[in-house]
Design a protein around this motif. Structure first.
Motif, PDB file in Angstrom:
ATOM      1  N   ALA A  61       0.838  -1.204   0.000  1.00 18.39           N
ATOM      2  CA  ALA A  61       0.000   0.000   0.000  1.00 18.39           C
ATOM      3  C   ALA A  61       0.870   1.250   0.000  1.00 18.39           C
ATOM      4  N   LEU A  84       1.074   4.029  -3.033  1.00 19.30           N
ATOM      5  CA  LEU A  84       0.873   5.463  -2.832  1.00 19.30           C
ATOM      6  C   LEU A  84       2.029   6.255  -3.452  1.00 19.30           C
ATOM      7  N   PHE A 130      10.695   8.774   6.789  1.00 20.94           N
ATOM      8  CA  PHE A 130      10.177   7.580   7.486  1.00 20.94           C
ATOM      9  C   PHE A 130       9.822   6.464   6.515  1.00 20.94           C
ATOM     10  N   ASP A 181       3.841  15.139   4.426  1.00 21.63           N
ATOM     11  CA  ASP A 181       4.952  14.943   3.476  1.00 21.63           C
ATOM     12  C   ASP A 181       4.519  14.134   2.250  1.00 21.63           C
ATOM     13  N   TRP A 182       3.586  13.206   2.430  1.00 21.14           N
ATOM     14  CA  TRP A 182       3.105  12.479   1.251  1.00 21.14           C
ATOM     15  C   TRP A 182       2.344  13.435   0.313  1.00 21.14           C
ATOM     16  N   LEU A 209       4.368  15.350  -2.116  1.00 15.83           N
ATOM     17  CA  LEU A 209       4.794  14.630  -3.324  1.00 15.83           C
ATOM     18  C   LEU A 209       3.797  14.782  -4.466  1.00 15.83           C
ATOM     19  N   LEU A 266      13.244  17.616   1.313  1.00 12.72           N
ATOM     20  CA  LEU A 266      12.046  17.188   2.045  1.00 12.72           C
ATOM     21  C   LEU A 266      12.317  17.018   3.543  1.00 12.72           C
ATOM     22  N   LYS A 267      13.420  16.341   3.836  1.00 11.90           N
ATOM     23  CA  LYS A 267      13.733  16.049   5.230  1.00 11.90           C
ATOM     24  C   LYS A 267      13.930  17.353   6.030  1.00 11.90           C
ATOM     25  N   ILE A 279      10.705  19.133   6.658  1.00 16.45           N
ATOM     26  CA  ILE A 279       9.900  18.529   7.729  1.00 16.45           C
ATOM     27  C   ILE A 279      10.349  19.077   9.079  1.00 16.45           C
ATOM     28  N   VAL A 296       4.366  13.061  11.707  1.00 21.26           N
ATOM     29  CA  VAL A 296       4.646  13.111  10.273  1.00 21.26           C
ATOM     30  C   VAL A 296       3.805  12.035   9.582  1.00 21.26           C
ATOM     31  N   SER A 304       3.878  10.328   6.798  1.00 25.78           N
ATOM     32  CA  SER A 304       4.462   9.120   6.203  1.00 25.78           C
ATOM     33  C   SER A 304       4.963   8.132   7.247  1.00 25.78           C
ATOM     34  N   ALA A 305       5.042   8.575   8.504  1.00 25.91           N
ATOM     35  CA  ALA A 305       5.460   7.654   9.557  1.00 25.91           C
ATOM     36  C   ALA A 305       4.295   6.756   9.986  1.00 25.91           C
ATOM     37  N   LYS A 355       1.933   4.503   8.542  1.00 34.37           N
ATOM     38  CA  LYS A 355       1.652   3.799   7.283  1.00 34.37           C
ATOM     39  C   LYS A 355       0.178   3.481   7.101  1.00 34.37           C
ATOM     40  N   ALA A 370      -1.663   5.105   4.346  1.00 31.51           N
ATOM     41  CA  ALA A 370      -1.539   4.549   2.989  1.00 31.51           C
ATOM     42  C   ALA A 370      -2.509   3.388   2.811  1.00 31.51           C
ATOM     43  N   GLU A 371      -2.601   2.562   3.834  1.00 26.58           N
ATOM     44  CA  GLU A 371      -3.494   1.412   3.755  1.00 26.58           C
ATOM     45  C   GLU A 371      -4.948   1.875   3.620  1.00 26.58           C
ATOM     46  N   LEU A 417      -6.522  10.597  -0.236  1.00 17.30           N
ATOM     47  CA  LEU A 417      -5.481  10.590   0.801  1.00 17.30           C
ATOM     48  C   LEU A 417      -5.891  11.507   1.949  1.00 17.30           C
ATOM     49  N   ILE A 432       8.813  14.263  17.563  1.00  9.71           N
ATOM     50  CA  ILE A 432       8.191  13.659  16.375  1.00  9.71           C
ATOM     51  C   ILE A 432       7.904  12.182  16.619  1.00  9.71           C
ATOM     52  N   ASN A 446       4.321  10.504  16.512  1.00  9.37           N
ATOM     53  CA  ASN A 446       4.043   9.413  15.578  1.00  9.37           C
ATOM     54  C   ASN A 446       3.429   8.217  16.304  1.00  9.37           C
TER      55      ASN A 446
END
Lengths: 391, 391
Positions: free
Chosen positions: A87, A91, A391, B40-41, B44, B54-55, B58, B79, B81-82, B84, B87-88, B196, B365, B369
């Protein structure tokens, strides 16, 4: 060679699957590093509305695989949704995949065509209107592919020509075009399933993917996405090759392609009685209305089955006896049924064994998932490093 | 109330962000359960080609937040993207989200408009062609919104009318339409960012989301997706309310909206000297070419700044003195610069402190997270249960 392939969990497998896919997998697992996965997320792309049987279908699929000879000690068997990295990668790859690549994907249109066709068929069936399935398929096909856009006007006119009431024809077209059907099928996930597929393949850095000819465009998109990623960031991905597999030559019991939607399948899990019944109801050479008329094995579906399940010597004898009117169709079918059952027996027995041992199944799936996750998470580390993600 | 909001990490924040977003967040964090995330996603979706900063972006974003007063002991800072699970869930929600909902999403067109506009501007700039930015924005805007489809012919003609060479005009249009620009912008991920975003919000079962007016369509799609999921499976999701926040009344140093692309910002991280320089270069009442001419505070951008940074009594005095030609613009600006620096001083100092302590930042962070993951994974359990997924 590292190989990835998957199947959607949509119910028990039949002989068409066996000769089209599974047999090939069994051949591959000995000399390659194989990842075979249950594509449960893919199943959602066109079957998200009723997921009540998803869990059982996953077990059934794995049971079928192992019963046929897929060996968890050789190949990694896992369930897609258990490896969340798919997943995450989907993305990320989605961010670099032009929408136009997906719009041009022929199989997007094909899949949509199938779903539209099924809707029209079921709608007419539900209204008690009897039109040959092939005729329906043809007119939906034509309205799909004659022009660049789907030609709904053509579809409507064709239905009316087939004596479908104008109101009903309008209703069908409206539902496909603007109603729930068109909308429901055409989801964001459905549109993007080649991205999901690319992620399934690329995350294992597969060198080859066994596919049928109709799947070639997916491999092409996968290669393009890999190339684009490698160019934009770093060469992380392998461009997989398509390993073209021949379509199964075994037809359905009615002589058409074996498919659950035709109701012409013999399932790997069918019992002896079911197999006997199905074989006995198969059409033979239509000209041979009685035993005394010589048959033509080359046009007989039962004879084509013999080539798969009966020993060569017997096949030769049947061919000769049929042409000489020395063997009747019922006798011929009985031999086939016996041999078919002989073929299915070990699969069936293994099936029963596994069905009783859910713990063993869970262990196999769990271990496969773990192996897959290990490889997938290693690739994801590289992906994130290449993209500069934290990450 | 549980509240979710996020910002894209695209560089250091400026005063426009402070008065448009951050100040509001600070007010919310005391009496609500807030989740503030670095998107952060999302960054993109339109900035996937160069992710080298990017880093750092952040870290900068989190530093800015905390320096302004977002308190990690009150609000959960994390963050995207930490976690996940976002995304799922995006993948799963994508399966039930009709493509048409995304196509009709006005902000999809708006974001595309912005990217097209930026491309045209940068292209002309690169060729040494000087056309007022607002004029370019206007013609791109018109070619976007006059008709249902983007009117490229209109765009070309407008450029030619502005004395842009016909070949260059053709090149621009080709790049937008069929070349890399059009394709590159129009990715699958970009198209689907409302999905998203819906997942970002729904996964925390947020009851409210603070948004500007332009973001309302996203909340509407989020609510629709939640509703659709709840109807299809089980009522898992909360339909979040939009918490409409007023746009910042603080304009850029040139009187337009404060925006990095206009080069008219005052960053929260600007030092004293930079602030002094920027304030001194601000335009005042254009009619007041010398001190002896009475000024009109109501049309002066510097005066509008005073209302944010200078005490009420002084503001009154400045108003009076300006109208009576008793205070010059330079003196007035010096007062503003001093007050602005006074306002920024604690932020700057906190910034410096945090910049030196990467370990502390990482700890903040990491803890955020973890908190976010805990809530997100709990929701995902419910989602999977509702959908009948095994893993």
């Amino acid at each position: 060679m590292r190989i990835v392939s998957g199947m959607r969990p949509t119910g028990k497998l039949h002989l068409g699957h066996y000769f089209g896919v599974i047999k090939n997998w069994i051949n591959l697992q000995d000399n390659n590093e194989c990842f075979f996965f249950v594509a449960d997320w893919h199943a959602l792309t066109n079957k998200y509305k009723d997921t009540s049987d998803l869990k059982e279908n996953i077990y059934d699929l794995v049971i079928d695989w192992i019963s046929c000879g897929i060996d968890p000690s050789k190949a990694t068997i896992f369930v897609q949704s258990a490896v969340k990295q798919h997943a995450e990668l989907t993305l990320l790859l989605g961010m670099i995949t032009p929408k136009s690549w997906l719009e041009l994907n022929p199989s997007y249109k094909d899949l949509k065509f199938n779903l539209f066709f099924q809707y029209v068929r079921d709608f007419l069936l539900g209204k008690g209107i009897k039109i040959e399935e092939d005729t329906i398929r043809q007119i939906v096909h034509d309205s799909f592919y004659h022009k660049k856009e789907i030609d709904f006007e053509y579809l409507k006119e064709s239905l009316i020509k087939l004596s479908v009431d104008e109101n009903l024809s309008n209703e069908i077209v409206f539902n496909l075009k603007e109603g729930d059907i068109g909308k429901d099928i055409d989801t964001y996930g459905f549109f993007g399933y080649p991205v999901l597929m690319a992620s399934d393949i690329l995350i294992y850095k597969a060198q080859a993917v066994p596919v049928g000819e109709d799947q070639l465009p997916h491999i092409e998109i996968t290669r393009e996405i890999a190339r684009r990623f490698n160019n934009l960031y770093k060469p992380v991905f392998v461009e997989p090759k398509a390993l073209l597999t021949e379509a199964s030559k075994l037809l359905g019991t009615d002589g058409r392609k074996m498919s659950k939607s035709y109701g012409n399948t013999i399932a790997l899990s069918d019992d002896e009685e079911q197999v006997n019944k199905k074989v006995l109801s198969m059409k033979t050479d239509t000209q041979r209305v009685k035993k005394s008329i010589p048959g033509r094995p080359e046009v007989c579906n039962v004879f084509s089955y013999h080539k798969f399940f009966t020993d060569q010597e017997t096949v030769k004898q049947i061919d000769l006896k049929c042409r000489n009117a020395e063997i009747g169709c019922i006798e011929c079918k009985k031999i086939l049924a016996e041999n078919l059952n002989k073929f299915l027996l070990p699969i069936r027995e293994k099936r029963k064994e596994l069905e009783k041992d859910r713990q063993l199944l869970d262990k196999i799936i769990r271990e496969g998932n773990e192996k897959a996750k290990e490889v997938a998470s290693k690739t994801m580390e590289e992906v994130k490093e290449a993209m500069g993600l934290m990450f």
